[in-house]
Design an enzyme around this catalytic site. Structure first.
Site, PDB file in Angstrom:
ATOM      1  N   ALA A  10      -4.549   5.735  -6.188  1.00  0.00           N
ATOM      2  CA  ALA A  10      -3.003   6.365  -5.778  1.00  0.00           C
ATOM      3  C   ALA A  10      -3.153   7.005  -4.529  1.00  0.00           C
ATOM      4  O   ALA A  10      -2.161   7.377  -3.483  1.00  0.00           O
ATOM      5  CB  ALA A  10      -2.194   5.692  -6.980  1.00  0.00           C
ATOM      6  N   CYS A  42      -1.293   0.781 -13.604  1.00  0.00           N
ATOM      7  CA  CYS A  42      -0.132   0.455 -15.135  1.00  0.00           C
ATOM      8  C   CYS A  42       0.148  -0.877 -15.531  1.00  0.00           C
ATOM      9  O   CYS A  42       0.594  -1.053 -16.043  1.00  0.00           O
ATOM     10  CB  CYS A  42       1.271   1.225 -14.728  1.00  0.00           C
ATOM     11  SG  CYS A  42       0.377   3.101 -14.571  1.00  0.00           S
TER      12      CYS A  42
END
Lengths: 446, 446
Positions: A10, A42
């Site tokens: 990320a 996630c």
């Protein structure tokens, strides 16, 4: 100018893409030890829940696209091992064992966090797994596909443990959860934690809090988890007892560390060496309530910090305000949200906390389909400031807490928050929104 | 000390109950012209949708309970007609025609708003109804029960019209909606309004914008609505073209009026006569974005203002900050929310508005069940301030807008909002919440 990024998740890929967008002639090199970049970590529990879904769906953008469309020098299978701050180089090892050394003008450490694996017998047995990387996710999904998994043991009861509990239950796997400390969701007010526990237990999940794992033993396909007076077993054991910042590179380079040994950064995301930035789950942040450093390894912060690094590297000076400690998750039909401090954290930070818990309904009086919604709120007796809040319920919890997060960024008093015009319609809540009811109640106690 | 309240709905009963709680020996008299007090007016469309539900379910607390449990002198069937500010009395007429006059030390006008009924032929025919009071609701429900209603005409396309459209469709009634102005939801950005219109039309509802009603004609059970080139018909016609403040009493007493002829009040809810307060849908409010007066007849403000009046009457000085113009509704599967100003309102108020619209997904990348979510956001080029926002989507719209309402109360810049820690979990949105994506976009344009 050479901008080198260690870690292609990320924070790293956000920084790489934005830096190249900001300044197309910048040489941007990303070193990623695995073969995966830019995927929705996630989303893994939700993917694992469904045997029909392909794990590769979680990849947002493939390495090839970054290379060809964005002109990034993206090197997968490159493990960075050392930084020479004087020579301004990063060196390491490629998948095939060949060494590499590359120079940098600006460096970003975005090495993320790794799963904590207890140093006890049996944690390296096949079938004892963690869920951190996409490779972990693939391994779990393959194991579930390859053999009959009727029972699973989950070590830990944090949000990843609970999301995976839901995922495994969706696949008709009986789940036993085990953790050493006696309290379920210890950071949460007991009344709210009890609601979440009840939801989990109502699905037939065994919740065993207060049991320390001594060892895991394997016998054919079955793994036995021994915890003194308790033994549970399953064909898979998920270790989800926490994460720790991947700080080896920073530590080796002598960079300053912050809370939980995360890499210490200022508001511009610079480490103690001004040419080296850190962002994402390996780095710390300022907490907007306390003003002090904290370590909150969450996705939004990682993306935001990646962008801020890119801006600073390309000459657009950017400072990040910090985090409010907002976190949200779902387990079965229960939404859970928190922002800011709980009462004991507030006390530890030197506040004089006053706390309230109210129960309201998720929809208006006489509106069908309403369910209970619990709101906990903490204020400071001295200043009247809102310090934090928690919420639990079957609907309307997660997006509501955003309003409280904004209030924390603004250092609002509970009284000022209680005046906010939050509107009303019967399908969405009572006339006085549950957050306002909690604030009204807390104002009286302050 | 005598505290007299005219009107026994949200503002009036909130004030009465709280005043008595604050100061049990206070003499509190409530004059209500109808027989109903304290009911969920906003819940009426949802009740009408279900023939099996009793309209009386919407009553939150019966008049008897207020009298016996709370010791309020609650007089239903009492219509107040005049205030004598010198003698400090309110006089009027009871249901049976007998006059009454009662003295006050403090007076609250909480007369609410009434439905606008055009002065055209046929609007008084049986079957032409409005939906404002519980008595209106009963009348509609009785008509739907008493005869075969296969078709309905709704005049207006505001939130009550749309909620009633959904309610009637739920009863398998074919609905035609008619309004004079050509734009559907004219206060909304056209891209967002189009999504809502699409949702309504997808249910088979006829949406006829740009048609002025000339007259309504009745023929046996059927009512014909004539609009020049268009004629629509049904067994019921709902007039939902707007509401106006019930200001006759205040006007008669020479009190100052504000926007839309609502009763002008200061932050303590006092009218131009310091012994007379006004609260609820009949009164105006300060807008937190403009600082100027506005008229927003909504339930939360009414309840909050009622409480503030009670506090001021009983010696606890209280000032209300104002409204952000937050309003939310649902129509079929679409959630609609707004707060603050739209671009043209901002321009009219002297701001230099810059606007953006973004489309995002309601859930994370690759998460099942995602739907589009549109966010419109307006900022001020001069100050960078957030001025307003609108949102439309099938989930997560209404509670999200609360965060923006808090930001407006705090006069936050778009940039400051874009830094807020709103958290993330895949079932609830993308990593960058759609509101943050809109703010990031708007920051670039400002």
């Amino acid at each position: 100018m050479k901008f080198v990024i260690v870690g292609g998740d990320a924070a790293g890929m956000s920084a790489a893409s934005r830096a190249k967008r900001n300044q197309p002639d910048l040489e941007v090199t990303v070193l990623e030890q695995s073969g995966d970049v830019s995927y929705s970590a996630c989303g893994m529990p939700y993917n694992i829940a469904d045997p029909a879904r392909d794990m590769e769906d979680l990849v947002v953008r493939r390495a090839e696209v970054f290379r060809t469309k964005q002109g990034l020098d993206l090197r997968t299978g490159h493990r960075a091992l050392a930084i020479d701050r004087t020579a301004r180089t990063v060196s390491g090892e490629q998948e095939d064992g060949r060494p590499f050394t590359i120079p940098y003008d600006a460096l970003l450490i975005a090495t993320g966090a790794s799963a904590v694996i207890p140093d006890r017998p049996g944690f390296t047995l096949p079938g004892v797994v963690a869920l951190k990387s996409l490779e972990d996710g693939r391994r779990i999904k393959e194991r579930l596909a390859a053999r009959k998994v009727a029972r699973a043991v989950i070590l830990g009861m944090g949000y990843i443990a609970l999301e995976m509990c839901e995922a495994l239950c969706a696949r008709n796997i009986a789940v036993e959860m085990v953790k050493p400390r006696p309290r379920f969701l210890p950071w949460m007010h007991p009344d709210l934690a009890a609601k979440v526990k009840q939801e989990v237990e109502s699905r037939g999940v065994g919740v065993h809090a207060g049991h320390e794992v001594e060892r895991i033993e394997g016998q054919e396909d079955t793994l036995r988890v021994h915890c003194g007076d308790l033994t549970v077993e399953g064909q898979i054991v998920l270790v989800a007892v926490g994460v720790k910042p991947s700080n080896a590179l920073a530590k080796g380079a002598g960079l300053e560390l912050g809370p939980c040994e995360s890499i210490s950064v200022d508001r511009t995301l610079r480490t103690s060496d001004p040419r080296i930035y850190a962002a994402g789950d390996c780095a710390d942040a300022y907490h907007v309530v306390t003003g002090a450093k904290t370590w909150v390894p969450l996705a939004l912060r990682a993306n935001r910090a990646g962008w801020a690094v890119a801006d600073n590297v390309t000459g657009r000076k950017t400072e990040l305000e910090g985090v409010a400690g907002t976190s949200v998750f779902k387990v079965f039909d229960m939404e859970v949200a928190r922002t800011g401090l709980n009462a004991s954290e507030a006390k530890a930070e030197g506040f004089d906390p006053v706390e309230t818990v109210i129960e309201a309904r998720s929809r208006a009086h006489a509106h069908p389909g309403a369910s209970p919604l619990l709101v906990q709120m903490v204020g400071d007796r001295q200043s009247g400031r809102l310090l934090g809040a928690q919420m639990v319920g079957k609907e309307g919890v997660v997006h509501r807490v955003y309003a409280l997060a904004v209030a924390l960024h603004q250092k609002m008093t509970v009284e000022a928050f209680s005046q906010c015009d939050l509107a009303y319609a019967p399908p969405f809540g009572p006339v006085w929104d549950p957050m306002l009811t909690a604030a009204n109640q807390l104002v009286k106690l302050l």
